[in-house]
Design an enzyme around this catalytic site. Sequence first.
Site, PDB file in Angstrom:
ATOM      1  N   CYS A   1      -0.107   4.670 -10.434  1.00 47.94           N
ATOM      2  CA  CYS A   1       1.298   4.250 -10.337  1.00 47.94           C
ATOM      3  C   CYS A   1       2.094   4.751 -11.545  1.00 47.94           C
ATOM      4  O   CYS A   1       2.328   5.932 -11.680  1.00 47.94           O
ATOM      5  CB  CYS A   1       1.370   2.732 -10.181  1.00 47.94           C
ATOM      6  SG  CYS A   1       2.940   2.184  -9.441  1.00 47.94           S
TER       7      CYS A   1
ATOM      8  N   HIS B   1      -2.612   1.397  -5.445  1.00 49.09           N
ATOM      9  CA  HIS B   1      -3.290   0.344  -6.204  1.00 49.09           C
ATOM     10  C   HIS B   1      -3.581  -0.797  -5.261  1.00 49.09           C
ATOM     11  O   HIS B   1      -3.594  -0.610  -4.054  1.00 49.09           O
ATOM     12  CB  HIS B   1      -2.480  -0.093  -7.434  1.00 49.09           C
ATOM     13  CG  HIS B   1      -1.031  -0.363  -7.180  1.00 49.09           C
ATOM     14  ND1 HIS B   1      -0.573  -1.401  -6.392  1.00 49.09           N
ATOM     15  CD2 HIS B   1       0.084   0.279  -7.614  1.00 49.09           C
ATOM     16  CE1 HIS B   1       0.754  -1.400  -6.383  1.00 49.09           C
ATOM     17  NE2 HIS B   1       1.175  -0.384  -7.105  1.00 49.09           N
TER      18      HIS B   1
END
Length: 289
Positions: free
Chosen positions: A141, A237
């Site tokens: 991310c 994630h």
Amino acid sequence: TDPPRCCSGHFVGGGCCLRCHLVFLRVCHHGFIRFRSVSWARSFFFFFKQKTAYEISACLVGSEMCIRDSQCLMRRCQWRGIEAETIAFELGDKIDFSRLDIVLLGGGSDREQMLVCEKLKEIQPDFKKYVEDGGVVIAICGGYQLLGKYYKTDQGTITGLDLVDLYTEQGEGRLISNIVLKSDLFDMPVVGFENHGGRTCINNCKPLGKVLYGSGNDGKTGYEGVVYKNVIGTYLHGPLLPKNPQLADWLIAHALEQKYGKEIRLAPLDDTEEKATNAYVYHRFVKEN
């Protein structure tokens, strides 16, 4: 059918219920992770960073999801006879990248990324050499965005680490969704969750995978993540590694190959639960659509 649950009723994200182990994870959440192998004499390290501003003032730490990813790597090593432990790392410490085998670069908000990046710039030359020499990195991310040249936001431009030829610019709205990829690196699909406002352009770099469900790097190209040498960057994630055991083992195997200079074949593990969790996500969001 639902994915497997542990005895406490939690969905199982890996070989053990990570929610049940959360207290343990919080005890060992900051700093380096060192892997000491029973079958190999030398040590095996990685470090990770994360998000909250009050933590940035003291040390580089992992978010709950980064903690779970690091714990997944630790467990998959331990199950093969490789002991794992965390070693605290303070911002003022000098990082000796020659001792590191895996770097897990986590994410945070735009403001927190800007704070962290100012600190990470101090180690950029050594980090760059580590990457070019084949060091293993998993960047997730915000950490994925920091791999590149810059991240342009409404609040200003965050200078990246310039480790990979990519850049990110803020788009309209956030890309929030479960996401499923088909990657040439793995037999299994790669599954996770994405939540990002940035649109990442990887130029001529290789993507991690083709998007089967979700938005990916920019919501337009149909691809997600990046692979450069032994670096993987991704928006996935949720956490990432417990649901994708082949990706976790890719990191471990490449780190060992880099350290010992020979091909490494990891002993197989019983990934029945991991595969069931992965298949549940795949069939829910791909097969049903």
